[in-house]
Design a protein around this motif. Sequence first.
Motif, PDB file in Angstrom:
ATOM      1  N   THR A  82      -8.902  -0.024  -0.887  1.00 28.57           N
ATOM      2  CA  THR A  82      -8.696   0.873   0.252  1.00 28.57           C
ATOM      3  C   THR A  82      -9.439   0.344   1.463  1.00 28.57           C
ATOM      4  OG1 THR A  82      -8.489   2.784  -1.232  1.00 28.57           O
ATOM      5  CG2 THR A  82      -8.996   3.208   1.077  1.00 28.57           C
ATOM      6  N   LEU A  83      -8.720   0.302   2.604  1.00 31.01           N
ATOM      7  CA  LEU A  83      -9.298  -0.167   3.860  1.00 31.01           C
ATOM      8  C   LEU A  83      -9.363   0.998   4.824  1.00 31.01           C
ATOM      9  CD1 LEU A  83      -7.307  -3.520   4.362  1.00 31.01           C
ATOM     10  CD2 LEU A  83      -9.598  -3.228   3.398  1.00 31.01           C
ATOM     11  N   LEU A  84     -10.456   1.034   5.598  1.00 29.50           N
ATOM     12  CA  LEU A  84     -10.588   2.013   6.675  1.00 29.50           C
ATOM     13  C   LEU A  84     -10.518   1.250   7.986  1.00 29.50           C
ATOM     14  CD1 LEU A  84     -13.477   4.223   5.210  1.00 29.50           C
ATOM     15  CD2 LEU A  84     -11.018   4.682   5.170  1.00 29.50           C
ATOM     16  N   LEU A  85      -9.417   1.422   8.677  1.00 31.03           N
ATOM     17  CA  LEU A  85      -9.153   0.579   9.837  1.00 31.03           C
ATOM     18  C   LEU A  85      -9.060   1.426  11.096  1.00 31.03           C
ATOM     19  CD1 LEU A  85      -6.337  -1.654   8.279  1.00 31.03           C
ATOM     20  CD2 LEU A  85      -8.783  -2.161   8.441  1.00 31.03           C
ATOM     21  N   ASN A  99      -4.233   9.020  12.954  1.00 31.33           N
ATOM     22  CA  ASN A  99      -3.759  10.162  12.180  1.00 31.33           C
ATOM     23  C   ASN A  99      -2.711   9.785  11.139  1.00 31.33           C
ATOM     24  OD1 ASN A  99      -5.434  11.939  13.710  1.00 31.33           O
ATOM     25  ND2 ASN A  99      -3.846  11.987  15.304  1.00 31.33           N
ATOM     26  N   TYR A 100      -2.665   8.516  10.784  1.00 26.39           N
ATOM     27  CA  TYR A 100      -1.743   8.077   9.761  1.00 26.39           C
ATOM     28  C   TYR A 100      -2.548   7.415   8.633  1.00 26.39           C
ATOM     29  CZ  TYR A 100       2.356   8.860  12.673  1.00 26.39           C
ATOM     30  OH  TYR A 100       3.341   9.448  13.423  1.00 26.39           O
ATOM     31  N   SER A 101      -1.927   7.484   7.435  1.00 26.63           N
ATOM     32  CA  SER A 101      -2.471   6.719   6.332  1.00 26.63           C
ATOM     33  C   SER A 101      -1.407   5.704   5.915  1.00 26.63           C
ATOM     34  CB  SER A 101      -2.823   7.631   5.148  1.00 26.63           C
ATOM     35  OG  SER A 101      -1.658   8.303   4.666  1.00 26.63           O
ATOM     36  N   TYR A 102      -1.854   4.594   5.403  1.00 26.42           N
ATOM     37  CA  TYR A 102      -0.932   3.488   5.164  1.00 26.42           C
ATOM     38  C   TYR A 102      -1.136   2.936   3.746  1.00 26.42           C
ATOM     39  CZ  TYR A 102      -0.361   3.588  10.228  1.00 26.42           C
ATOM     40  OH  TYR A 102      -0.113   3.998  11.488  1.00 26.42           O
ATOM     41  N   THR A 103      -0.015   2.414   3.196  1.00 25.73           N
ATOM     42  CA  THR A 103      -0.065   1.679   1.942  1.00 25.73           C
ATOM     43  C   THR A 103       0.481   0.282   2.195  1.00 25.73           C
ATOM     44  OG1 THR A 103       2.132   2.432   1.267  1.00 25.73           O
ATOM     45  CG2 THR A 103       0.230   3.742   0.522  1.00 25.73           C
ATOM     46  N   GLY A 120      -1.411 -13.147 -10.721  1.00 28.49           N
ATOM     47  CA  GLY A 120      -2.596 -13.776 -10.165  1.00 28.49           C
ATOM     48  C   GLY A 120      -3.300 -12.884  -9.169  1.00 28.49           C
ATOM     49  N   SER A 121      -4.564 -13.190  -8.946  1.00 28.21           N
ATOM     50  CA  SER A 121      -5.341 -12.437  -7.970  1.00 28.21           C
ATOM     51  C   SER A 121      -4.922 -12.839  -6.570  1.00 28.21           C
ATOM     52  CB  SER A 121      -6.831 -12.706  -8.168  1.00 28.21           C
ATOM     53  OG  SER A 121      -7.121 -14.081  -7.989  1.00 28.21           O
ATOM     54  N   VAL A 122      -5.272 -11.978  -5.635  1.00 27.91           N
ATOM     55  CA  VAL A 122      -4.862 -12.224  -4.267  1.00 27.91           C
ATOM     56  C   VAL A 122      -5.992 -11.822  -3.336  1.00 27.91           C
ATOM     57  CG1 VAL A 122      -3.754  -9.958  -4.088  1.00 27.91           C
ATOM     58  CG2 VAL A 122      -3.066 -11.803  -2.542  1.00 27.91           C
ATOM     59  N   GLU A 123      -6.176 -12.662  -2.249  1.00 24.10           N
ATOM     60  CA  GLU A 123      -7.188 -12.386  -1.230  1.00 24.10           C
ATOM     61  C   GLU A 123      -6.452 -12.014   0.049  1.00 24.10           C
ATOM     62  OE1 GLU A 123     -11.326 -14.478   0.137  1.00 24.10           O
ATOM     63  OE2 GLU A 123      -9.528 -15.747   0.212  1.00 24.10           O
ATOM     64  N   LEU A 124      -6.846 -10.871   0.601  1.00 20.61           N
ATOM     65  CA  LEU A 124      -6.193 -10.366   1.801  1.00 20.61           C
ATOM     66  C   LEU A 124      -7.175 -10.412   2.960  1.00 20.61           C
ATOM     67  CD1 LEU A 124      -3.666  -9.020   3.057  1.00 20.61           C
ATOM     68  CD2 LEU A 124      -4.705  -6.803   2.491  1.00 20.61           C
ATOM     69  N   LEU A 125      -6.821 -11.195   4.010  1.00 21.01           N
ATOM     70  CA  LEU A 125      -7.650 -11.316   5.209  1.00 21.01           C
ATOM     71  C   LEU A 125      -6.941 -10.558   6.331  1.00 21.01           C
ATOM     72  CD1 LEU A 125      -8.074 -14.022   3.403  1.00 21.01           C
ATOM     73  CD2 LEU A 125      -9.068 -14.966   5.491  1.00 21.01           C
ATOM     74  N   TYR A 126      -7.701  -9.910   7.156  1.00 21.90           N
ATOM     75  CA  TYR A 126      -7.116  -9.154   8.270  1.00 21.90           C
ATOM     76  C   TYR A 126      -8.020  -9.293   9.480  1.00 21.90           C
ATOM     77  CZ  TYR A 126     -10.567  -5.643   6.852  1.00 21.90           C
ATOM     78  OH  TYR A 126     -11.736  -4.989   6.509  1.00 21.90           O
ATOM     79  N   VAL A 149      -6.708   5.222   6.816  1.00 18.61           N
ATOM     80  CA  VAL A 149      -6.795   4.681   5.475  1.00 18.61           C
ATOM     81  C   VAL A 149      -5.579   3.807   5.201  1.00 18.61           C
ATOM     82  CG1 VAL A 149      -6.847   5.247   3.018  1.00 18.61           C
ATOM     83  CG2 VAL A 149      -8.076   6.655   4.644  1.00 18.61           C
ATOM     84  N   MET A 150      -5.866   2.662   4.585  1.00 16.43           N
ATOM     85  CA  MET A 150      -4.791   1.780   4.122  1.00 16.43           C
ATOM     86  C   MET A 150      -5.131   1.398   2.686  1.00 16.43           C
ATOM     87  SD  MET A 150      -3.404  -1.927   5.435  1.00 16.43           S
ATOM     88  CE  MET A 150      -2.419  -1.284   6.760  1.00 16.43           C
ATOM     89  N   VAL A 151      -4.196   1.771   1.768  1.00 14.20           N
ATOM     90  CA  VAL A 151      -4.352   1.428   0.363  1.00 14.20           C
ATOM     91  C   VAL A 151      -3.531   0.166   0.087  1.00 14.20           C
ATOM     92  CG1 VAL A 151      -4.015   2.180  -2.006  1.00 14.20           C
ATOM     93  CG2 VAL A 151      -4.697   3.826  -0.262  1.00 14.20           C
TER      94      VAL A 151
END
Length: 688
Positions: A640-643, A675-679, A590-596, A581-583
């Motif tokens: 929240t992203l599930l990576l 086994n890690y969660s990320y912010t 302003g709004s923001v678009e996140l590409l990965y 999980v990555m929050v």
Amino acid sequence: MAPVPEAPPWAPVPPADRAPETPGSPGAPATPPPPAQPPATPTLAFGPPPQAPGQDSGQPSGQVPGQASGQQPGQSPGQQPGQASGQVSGQPSGHPLGQASGQVPGQPSGHQPEHTPGQPFGQASGHAPGQPPGDPSGAVPVGAGVTAASGYGFPQPGPATAPGYGPPPGYGPPGYGPPGYGPPPPAQPPGPANPAQAAAIALLNLSGLGLGYVLLRHWIGAALCWLATAALLVVALPADVDGVPVGVLVGYGVLLLAAAADGFRRGLRATLRVGAAVRRLALPLALVLLAVPAGGSLAYGAAREEAREEALLARLTVADERVKSGQGLLFDRAEPLYRLALATYQELGTKHAGSRAGKLVPARLDAYYAQLSAPYDKKDYCKAVAPLKHLRGLPGTVDKDLLGTRPAKTDEPLAESLYGCGTAALGVQTAEPPAEKSLNELLDTFPQSPQATRVEPAVREAIKTRSAAVDGGAVPCGTVVELRALRSSVDALPAATFAGASRETAAAIEKGDFACGTSQFRSKEFDDAATTMTQFAKDYPNSPKAAHARSIAIAAEIADEEPEAGKSLPPAKAPGGARMVMVVSNDGPGSVELLYTGPTTGKITLNACATCTKYPSSVFLDPKKVKACTGPASKYPKATLLLPAGNYHFLQKRAGTGTSTVGDTKISKTKIEPNYSYTNCLYVTSGF
């Protein structure tokens, strides 16, 4: 009776208006007095007059003195009343009449002719019985046409000599005495009509040479004929196509006819001062000379015909030059020249078919067809279409009989050229003319031709060839361009025949677009790859490859900022296994678009933070000491992203606000471990 004594030489001459009285015959009618004459110059002669042997100087018995036997008083034998005798008294017998001399040949000068007493001078005396004819007896009139004897006295006036009795009165030959007395001789009456002579003169004038007037010595008429003929020659020569003006010919013809008529009139009773041989040859010569105008007309006609032939050949040469000048030019530019040449060929071949130029037209048409068909012979089909269509359509503008079977022979080459040009243009976006134009013209013009039946298989083969090039070709993007042009052509062909080909083309284009995007990505053309794949996802939302195309577009956009992110093409499917999980929170205006992108690729959009501002920044300030997202969690928009585990590249794209501009981006890299969660807190620094 006793003879009257002879008058002395100096005796006076009785007056001309008194008739002498004859002794012994009282009351006898007097001879009418002769007409008054001008006084003659007296002439003196010496010597006694000659006397013929046996001739008595006196009058015969029973005869009135001064009167011939058997005649009226005062009248000579054979003489009309009042007319003087022309016979000379004392002239030897056999002396020729008309000898103009005041002296009898052989007679001494001064001899005086014998004169009968009581007989006037100039009156012939009668002949005595037994006197030989022609032996005159009596006085001789001075100035008679017959030779006068020398004698005494003055010339006697009297009437002119009667016809048949001597020449006109006078003093002898010209130059030896004054002119004779009496009225002038009457004018010579016109001769008898001579139609043959008149016809000869008329025909000689009709030749245009004025020879009839020459025979008549009518030089003015001859000069007019010569001037008219010379003027005609000046106008007519050298011979040209237009010939002599009609007015000139008519005027010259009228002049010749007038000269012939005038010559006939003048020559009908004229006396020609030429020899008999010339008169005999005049009519045959006139007939022969009629060949002059006739021969001249024929010669001029031949010269004019030759000039006409040369003019027609010159026009043919000009047409040939126009056809030749069209070589190497595009047909659209050369067509006006061809049209002019064809107009000349048609006129020569129809209106002047019998001329030398007209007989050459069929060969020129063969050469014309050969020249315009040359592109077809070189298999330059697109260039051959226009001239072949021109040749095939000539029967609409050129005489069909002149063209013969030539236009029909262009059907096969034209159909083949349309097919070759149309199929060669399949898939060529810049083709001119486009494939559909040529192929539709082929199907419409020659629907039953072998070339028409080959169109659909050729289209399908073109689609198949390009579809195969998409799968394993080195330049799939170019193949896609060809497929799009091919689809445009197929869609313009009859739908009933080419519906299946249209579907095949669409499928090939879809496959080609995806292949083009992946090829661009591998070629590091990330911007083009992002555009291609984004468009693919829009054009084919229901395609199984739409999701993968979007992933490639995101990865290409990140790789355009961070090339390392484009080392490999994103997988078509996300890997299985655990996901971390990555929050992600937005701590910025302003709004923001996140590409990965990484083991999986995607993007999320975070709304603007109403109370968030930019963090100050300085070269002396460590970014790690910035305390972002430290406020209440509810303050910051989150996602929240599930990576899956792996290395990821992030691209932050913030929208424009009052304190930021559109396009503010930030690249970051993160490794996701199991086994890690990320912010992940997204913020903005001011740059000071």
